[in-house]
Design a protein around this motif. Structure first.
Motif, PDB file in Angstrom:
ATOM      1  N   LYS A 155     -17.036   0.110  -9.512  1.00 18.21           N
ATOM      2  CA  LYS A 155     -16.354   0.249  -8.227  1.00 18.21           C
ATOM      3  C   LYS A 155     -15.036   0.990  -8.441  1.00 18.21           C
ATOM      4  N   VAL A 156     -14.557   1.622  -7.383  1.00 21.94           N
ATOM      5  CA  VAL A 156     -13.289   2.349  -7.411  1.00 21.94           C
ATOM      6  C   VAL A 156     -12.364   1.724  -6.374  1.00 21.94           C
ATOM      7  N   LEU A 157     -11.153   1.412  -6.795  1.00 21.49           N
ATOM      8  CA  LEU A 157     -10.119   0.942  -5.877  1.00 21.49           C
ATOM      9  C   LEU A 157      -9.070   2.039  -5.793  1.00 21.49           C
ATOM     10  N   GLU A 158      -8.798   2.485  -4.581  1.00 22.15           N
ATOM     11  CA  GLU A 158      -7.877   3.596  -4.372  1.00 22.15           C
ATOM     12  C   GLU A 158      -6.833   3.166  -3.345  1.00 22.15           C
ATOM     13  N   LEU A 159      -5.578   3.390  -3.682  1.00 26.08           N
ATOM     14  CA  LEU A 159      -4.479   3.007  -2.804  1.00 26.08           C
ATOM     15  C   LEU A 159      -4.130   4.165  -1.893  1.00 26.08           C
ATOM     16  N   LYS A 160      -4.205   3.906  -0.610  1.00 31.54           N
ATOM     17  CA  LYS A 160      -3.864   4.906   0.392  1.00 31.54           C
ATOM     18  C   LYS A 160      -2.381   4.729   0.704  1.00 31.54           C
ATOM     19  N   LEU A 161      -1.594   5.763   0.502  1.00 26.97           N
ATOM     20  CA  LEU A 161      -0.146   5.664   0.702  1.00 26.97           C
ATOM     21  C   LEU A 161       0.247   6.187   2.074  1.00 26.97           C
ATOM     22  N   LEU A 162       1.094   5.434   2.719  1.00 22.06           N
ATOM     23  CA  LEU A 162       1.638   5.853   4.003  1.00 22.06           C
ATOM     24  C   LEU A 162       3.149   5.989   3.849  1.00 22.06           C
ATOM     25  N   ALA A 163       3.705   7.108   4.306  1.00 25.53           N
ATOM     26  CA  ALA A 163       5.141   7.340   4.189  1.00 25.53           C
ATOM     27  C   ALA A 163       5.890   6.526   5.242  1.00 25.53           C
ATOM     28  N   ASP A 164       7.068   6.039   4.875  1.00 30.42           N
ATOM     29  CA  ASP A 164       7.908   5.310   5.819  1.00 30.42           C
ATOM     30  C   ASP A 164       8.687   6.267   6.711  1.00 30.42           C
ATOM     31  N   VAL A 165       9.090   7.405   6.128  1.00 31.28           N
ATOM     32  CA  VAL A 165       9.903   8.368   6.861  1.00 31.28           C
ATOM     33  C   VAL A 165       9.355   9.763   6.595  1.00 31.28           C
ATOM     34  N   GLY A 166       9.359  10.609   7.608  1.00 29.41           N
ATOM     35  CA  GLY A 166       8.938  11.993   7.443  1.00 29.41           C
ATOM     36  C   GLY A 166      10.013  12.933   7.964  1.00 29.41           C
ATOM     37  N   LEU A 167      10.220  14.028   7.264  1.00 31.67           N
ATOM     38  CA  LEU A 167      11.185  15.038   7.692  1.00 31.67           C
ATOM     39  C   LEU A 167      10.431  16.264   8.189  1.00 31.67           C
ATOM     40  N   VAL A 168      10.719  16.646   9.413  1.00 31.69           N
ATOM     41  CA  VAL A 168      10.068  17.791  10.028  1.00 31.69           C
ATOM     42  C   VAL A 168      11.154  18.770  10.443  1.00 31.69           C
TER      43      VAL A 168
END
Length: 180
Positions: A155-168
Motif C-alpha cells: 500500500k502507498v500512503l501519500e500526504l496531500k499538502l494544503l497551503a495555509d496562505v497563498g500569494l497572488v
C-alpha cells in the motif's frame, strides 16, 4: 534536502494473519456419553487500520517501518467457545493522507478528520465450528471450516499538502521581497 525530516510518501507492506480455524468437538459430560456437536468458531485475524491524528504533520514515523504485521486469530474451542480475535494494528497518520493500492494505483480512501478510522487491509475471517454443519441427516459432522488465509499487499500512503496562505500578484510586484 535528501535527509529532510518531512516525509509525504511511504510505501509499506501490509500483512494480516490468518483467521482461526473452527473446532471439531462433541459434547461430553458425566451424564452424556455421546452428545451433539459443540465446536466453536475461530477468531478473525487483526485488521490494519489507519487513524487520523491532527497533531501529526508528516509520515516520518512510517518511513522506516516497511512491514506492518497483523496477528492471527485463535482456533475455536469446545462448548461453542469462539477463538480470540487477532489484535488490530492502528497506524496514526496526519489529516489529508491518501491511501492507495500500489499495484493498481487506485485511491482507497482519504483521511479528512481527526479520529477518523479506515480499514487499510482486513484480517482473515475465522472458520465455523462443526456446530454450524449439523442437520437432520448429518447429526454429527466431523469437519469444521478453516479460517481465511493471511493476506499480503503493498500500500502507498501519500500526504496531500494544503497551503495555509497563498500569494497572488503580477510579476515583479514584490512578492519575493515581501517574503524576505
Amino acid at each position: 534536502m535528501s535527509n529532510s525530516n518531512f516525509v509525504d510518501y511511504v510505501k509499506i507492506c501490509c500483512r494480516t494473519g490468518a483467521g482461526g480455524p473452527g473446532a471439531v468437538h462433541f459434547h461430553r459430560d458425566k451424564l452424556t456419553a455421546k452428545g451433539g456437536p459443540d465446536g466453536g468458531d475461530g477468531g478473525r485475524a487483526g485488521h490494519i487500520i489507519i487513524k487520523g491524528n491532527k497533531q501529526m504533520w508528516t509520515l516520518l514515523h512510517l518511513k522506516y517501518r516497511k512491514h506492518v504485521l497483523g496477528t492471527a486469530g485463535e482456533r475455536g474451542g469446545s462448548t461453542l467457545k469462539t477463538g480470540a480475535n487477532g489484535k488490530d494494528d492502528i497506524l496514526e497518520v496526519p489529516i489529508g493522507t491518501i491511501a492507495k493500492d500500489f499495484a493498481t494505483g487506485d485511491v482507497l480512501f482519504e483521511i479528512t478528520e481527526d479520529g477518523q478510522e479506515e480499514i487499510l487491509l482486513e484480517g482473515g475471517r475465522g472458520g465455523q465450528g462443526n456446530n454450524h454443519f449439523k442437520s437432520s441427516t448429518n447429526q454429527s459432522p466431523r469437519y469444521a471450516q478453516p479460517g481465511d488465509p493471511a493476506k499480503e499487499e503493498w500500500k502507498v500512503l501519500e500526504l496531500k499538502l494544503l497551503a495555509d496562505v497563498g500569494l497572488v500578484g503580477f510579476p515583479n510586484a514584490g512578492k519575493s521581497t515581501l517574503l524576505s
